[in-house]
Each structure stands twice: as C-alpha cells, then as structure tokens.
Design an enzyme around this catalytic site. Structure first.
Site, mmCIF file in Angstrom:
data_model
loop_
_atom_site.group_PDB
_atom_site.id
_atom_site.type_symbol
_atom_site.label_atom_id
_atom_site.label_comp_id
_atom_site.label_asym_id
_atom_site.label_seq_id
_atom_site.Cartn_x
_atom_site.Cartn_y
_atom_site.Cartn_z
ATOM 1 N N ASP A 93 15.789 8.111 -4.412
ATOM 2 C CA ASP A 93 16.526 8.327 -5.774
ATOM 3 C C ASP A 93 15.344 8.508 -6.901
ATOM 4 O O ASP A 93 14.121 8.608 -6.582
ATOM 5 C CB ASP A 93 17.282 6.996 -5.913
ATOM 6 C CG ASP A 93 16.382 5.757 -6.262
ATOM 7 O OD1 ASP A 93 15.812 5.266 -5.408
ATOM 8 O OD2 ASP A 93 16.734 5.164 -7.427
ATOM 9 N N ASP B 246 17.317 9.677 12.530
ATOM 10 C CA ASP B 246 16.757 10.698 11.433
ATOM 11 C C ASP B 246 17.907 11.681 10.700
ATOM 12 O O ASP B 246 17.917 12.622 11.009
ATOM 13 C CB ASP B 246 15.711 11.615 12.215
ATOM 14 C CG ASP B 246 14.983 12.458 11.611
ATOM 15 O OD1 ASP B 246 14.885 12.214 10.139
ATOM 16 O OD2 ASP B 246 14.254 13.581 11.882
#
Length: 591
Positions: free
Chosen positions: A189, A555
């Site tokens: 983020d 993944d």
C-alpha cells in the site's frame, strides 16, 4: 553395429534432453518442481544441498552445460518428515567446488532449475534487496536511469498533509496542513507507519554498523550515489528525513502513521490522491523513533561534511522523543477505539501494540550507547534477558544486538552484563543451528509449523541475523552455515518451490500484492522485494494450493496474507544477504 548405434543415439538423446532442460529453465520454462534448491546457486566452498521430492533413495548427478556429468551422489532420506508427513530426500554436493553453470538430475524428478557456482553468487540479490527500498520512495519520480523499466511519476509529495483529529493539539489543531515529504511506502500500500519504519531502519542501520567496510562497496545506482555517502545510508536517509518530519516539534511526540483514511485501489502512486493524515501520537511509535534517531546519530557523526548537523539533529530529536515517552508511557494506538471518537475513521494498518517494555529497552540502549549517559540504564531491563526473533511489535532483540555490537565502548557499569548476554545469544543460535533440530529441508526455518505465520519469510531472515550475530561473537561456522541455509530457503529451497524474491531465480514470485507492480503495466514485478511467504491462516480468504504450513502460498496479487511485500521483511533479508556477502571470504566460502 546396431547396438553401438543405439548407445550413440541414447547418448545424443540424453545430451539433447539436458540441453533442452537447461535452455528451458534458463528461459523461464518449467523445470522440475520436485527439486528444491537455491535457484541462484552456491559459493565454491560453501555447503550445497538440494531437496528432492521422491519416494526412494537413488543416484543423482550434476551436469554442466555440455551435458557432461561432473558430480554424482546418492540421495539420503531426511531425518524427520516434512510438515506434510512425507519423507523427503537430500542431495549433498558440497564437494563440488568448480565454478560453472549446472543442473541437477534425479531419474524420478528430472532436471532442476539451472544454478551457478561462483564467488559472487549473492552479490546482485544482496544489492537488489536494498535497492528495493528505492522503488518504495514517496515524493520523487523514479527515472529510467535509476529505475529501468519500472520508471514512474512522483506520488505523495507530502506538502498537503492534514492533522487528523486524533492528533490535534493547540499548536496543530485538526485540519492543520503540515509538510511531511519523502519516506518509503510501507508495503503493498501507499501509507507509511513509524512503528514498522522503526524495526526496518534499525535493521538496516545495524547492517551498516556490523559491516561498514563492505557496505561502503555496495553500489545501488540511486540518485544520491555520487555524494560520498555509502549508498545504503543514502537510501536510509530518504526515510530518516520523513521520520523526522513525523515528530511534533512542539512536544517531541511522534505520530503513529501518515495515511489515507482507507486503502487505495490497485493504482500508481501519482494516481493515489485521497487526503492524507498524520494520526495520533503513541508510545511505541515515539520510542521506536527515539531508538532509530539515536542509532542514526552515531552512524552519521563521521559524515558531518556530507550531512552537516544531521547527527546532532537526530540526537536532539531522540532525546525529545524519549522525554515525551517518559511522560506518556502507556499511550497505546488503538484504532478501533480511536474510530469511535474521531472522523474520518481510519482503517489502514494499525500496528497497534499494548506493551512497551521492549520499546523502552531498545530506545534506552541506543540512547545510552550513543551518549554514554547511564541515566538511560534505569529504563533498560537487563536482569531478565529474554531472546526472541524480533518483529515490529517485539524489538528487544535489537537492543541486545546493539549492546553486543558496541560492547568495547560501554561504560564500566554495564560491562558485566555483556558475557551473560553473549552466552544467551550463543545458546539461542546453537538451538537454531543444531543439526538434530533442523527442518526436513535442513534449515533452521521451518523447524515448527509456528514459523509459518503472516510474513514468515522475515522469520527466516531474522533467524539468519541471530545466527550471524552469534557467528560474529564466536566464529562458530555451524551458525554461519545455518544462516546461509536460510538464505537458500528464501531463494528456492523451500516447500513452495518459488524463489521468494522478485526478479531472482528461475521461478520467482511474479504477482506480489504490491500496487506498483500490479498497476505499472510491466510484466515483471518491481525487483528485489521479498514475498511474505507461506501462511496457512489465509486472512485474505484467497484460496491456497494447500494448507500444509510450509507450502501455503499463492502467487496472487490479491493474496496479501502470503504474498504481500513489506519494508520490515525486506530489511532482514537485505541484512542476511549482504552479511553473507561480507563474510564469504573470511569464512572460507570462496577461498
């Protein structure tokens, strides 16, 4: 004639199969996931181990590019089962010392990914682990000459930050606009958190303090590279100056974070334009800040010409923060309680911590080491030394590392503690490196399913740091070999078959939970970033291929519980890889 032709044809077929396997693996096509090893390779005289998922002992061979067999051996079963309950097999080829490019072949498992043997095998990934922080910078465009294909415009210039109502004071009322530029984005983020920056900066500064001569040689190609400061310190200064701006100059307290009220979507930094706030001061944040600033002060003191006055400013900030923490020793950051009282509600990462004894220990230790003022020892609890792998919420081990690192310059009243602390760290490292307790993969990492929590990769790296610190004290090669094995774990010798570092290995993580890597339109993710690693708890609800703890990774860029990146995970990885590079010659890995 027919038999001779059959033998010759078989040799040609075998060689062609090898060359194809070698070429396929080098071009990124699948090799066998049943063979797990460091996908970069090995130092010539270091231990070399691969893990084979097979059901029987058998011969293995190692072949060069031309298909010639240059080593052969027999697989041995692991002394204990994998966490799946399965017996796995080990290929030990430590006596292979010739530099070159190779693959390992097992009849039941086919060919491994290619690997190399050379004296600089970890040099590039060690530098990339630090360069990864450059890609996390706020307030600066990433130019092609430094960032390559991951160039991007600047985001979050920091000149329009709002004071959140939770952080309001008479001098800085709610809604005040302040300037808080620079810093690193915390993880996937675009927010920045003092608590997580604390352990991150402490770890990177410790890397420099432990290996200053080596770290002066590590070139990162960043904008400041020609300013006569080591590049690792230049990169740290980008975040250090942000941290300084997070301190309220009126009282010394430090805001917990700089953040949006809620997380951005998967967009680039320059497109993330929601209002940003400094949010509530806290004891943990302020003490972490004090520790980092005290450590920074002594590191930067010899560089007065390059950064005039900065060492003194850092120490002044550290003392001011310490005094605030003494006056506010139990100011916890409780985001849920805060949101019941203030608007806008903030739902980004909390990094909430309700106990501060470890933060007091760390800050007191760093301030004492830098100032030699024994008054700080009153807040440093050394009568009950407890060692554990550090995390953002438990930083006491950083105090112990610093005391041992600086043991030759401590005042006399503390010197009796050093042998006790040294013995405890040695015993701790011995328990990690004991061959009888290693995991089936022959690593300290994964001895227990408890190792596989959120950010499990950082457990492997931090175990490596503990082992290296013990090695620096004792020169016990078993500790260093165990640290190197944990580096092997991160680069492919693990239950997932992935190299957990973006951009490195033949099967690297490709889809980390990382907004820039998702939104930039570049196929390859930003390089040098460590994936969080296996975590069966599945807090993100993203399906996992298995709940077996050491294999529980997806993944997937939505899988933040197992596949996010974070600065506090990259920092110990950077320490581990660079420390191994610094020690490789004296340890005999390359001679």
């Amino acid at each position: 004639m027919k038999n001779h032709f059959s033998v010759f044809a078989g040799m040609i077929f075998s060689a062609c199969m090898f060359v194809a396997a070698f070429a396929n693996a080098q071009s990124g096509l699948p090799a066998s996931d049943s063979i797990r090893l460091n996908q970069l390779g090995f130092y010539p005289k270091a231990p070399k181990t691969a893990i084979i998922l097979t059901d029987r002992p058998q011969k293995f061979t190692i072949q060069a590019v031309n298909g010639k067999t240059i080593f052969s051996g027999t697989l041995t079963p692991s002394a204990k089962p994998d966490l799946s309950g399965r017996t796995i097999y080990l290929a030990d080829f430590s006596t292979l010392q010739q530099a070159g490019n190779y693959v390992l072949n097992v009849p039941d498992a086919n060919y491994s990914y290619p690997f190399a043997v050379n004296i600089d095998i970890h040099q590039k990934v060690a530098a990339a682990a630090i360069k990864g922080f450059y890609y996390q910078r706020a307030s600066i465009p990433l130019l092609e000459k430094y960032a390559g294909k991951w160039t991007r415009p600047a985001g979050h210039m920091g000149n329009d930050v709002l004071v959140h109502p939770s952080a309001a004071t008479g001098q800085r009322p709610a809604g005040s606009i302040i300037s808080v530029p620079r810093g690193w984005y915390d993880a996937g983020d675009y927010n920045s958190y003092i608590v997580n920056s604390g352990i991150t900066m402490g770890t990177l500064f410790s890397l420099y303090e432990d290996f200053p001569a080596h770290m002066k040689t590590v070139a990162l190609n960043i904008p400041e590279s020609n300013n006569q400061l080591p590049d690792v310190l230049d990169e740290c200064l980008w975040n250090l100056r942000w941290m300084l701006a997070m301190q309220d100059p009126n009282d010394g307290g430090v805001y917990n974070k700089l953040t949006n009220a809620s997380f951005d979507g998967m967009i680039m930094p320059d497109k993330a334009v929601m209002p940003r706030y400094v949010v509530q001061k806290g004891t943990a944040a302020t003490l972490d800040f004090a520790a980092v600033m005290a450590q920074a002060s002594r590191i930067l003191k010899p560089f007065e010409k390059q950064v005039p006055g900065l060492a003194d400013s850092c120490l002044k900030a550290a003392v001011s923060a310490w005094q605030w923490a003494l006056a506010s020793p139990k100011m916890a950051y409780n985001q849920d309680a805060m949101n019941k009282q203030f608007e806008p509600k903030v739902v980004t990462g909390g990094y909430g911590d309700g106990r501060f004894d470890d933060e007091f220990d760390w800050a007191a230790a760093e301030l004492y080491i830098t100032t030699k003022d024994e008054a700080y020892l009153k807040n440093l609890a050394l009568n009950n030394i407890r060692l554990s792998i550090p995390s953002w919420s438990q930083v006491r081990m950083l105090a112990y590392y610093s005391l041992l690192r600086n043991r030759g310059s401590l005042t006399s009243s503390l010197k009796p503690v050093i042998p006790v602390l040294s013995d405890k760290l040695t015993a701790f490292a011995d328990s990690l490196s004991n061959p009888a307790t290693l995991s089936a993969y022959q690593t300290a990492m994964g001895r227990s399913a408890r190792d596989f929590n959120w950010g499990s990769s950082s457990n492997a790296a931090n175990q490596g740091i503990a082992l290296i610190n013990a090695y620096l004290l004792t020169k016990n090669k078993q500790c260093l070999n165990a640290a190197l094995a944990n580096l092997d774990y991160l680069l492919g010798r693990n239950g997932t078959s992935y190299s957990l570092v973006t951009g490195f290995g033949h099967k690297p993580i490709m889809h980390p939970h990382h907004r820039q890597s998702v939104a930039d339109g570049v196929v390859d993710p930003v390089p040098g970033l460590l994936s969080g690693g296996p975590n069966p708890s599945q807090q993100d609800k993203v399906p996992l291929p298995t709940k077996i703890p050491n294999r529980a990774l997806s993944d997937n860029d939505q899988a933040y519980a197992s596949n996010e990146i974070a600065i506090n995970w990259n920092a110990p990885f950077a320490y581990l890889a660079n420390a191994i590079e610094a020690l490789k010659t004296s340890a005999g890995y390359t001679k």
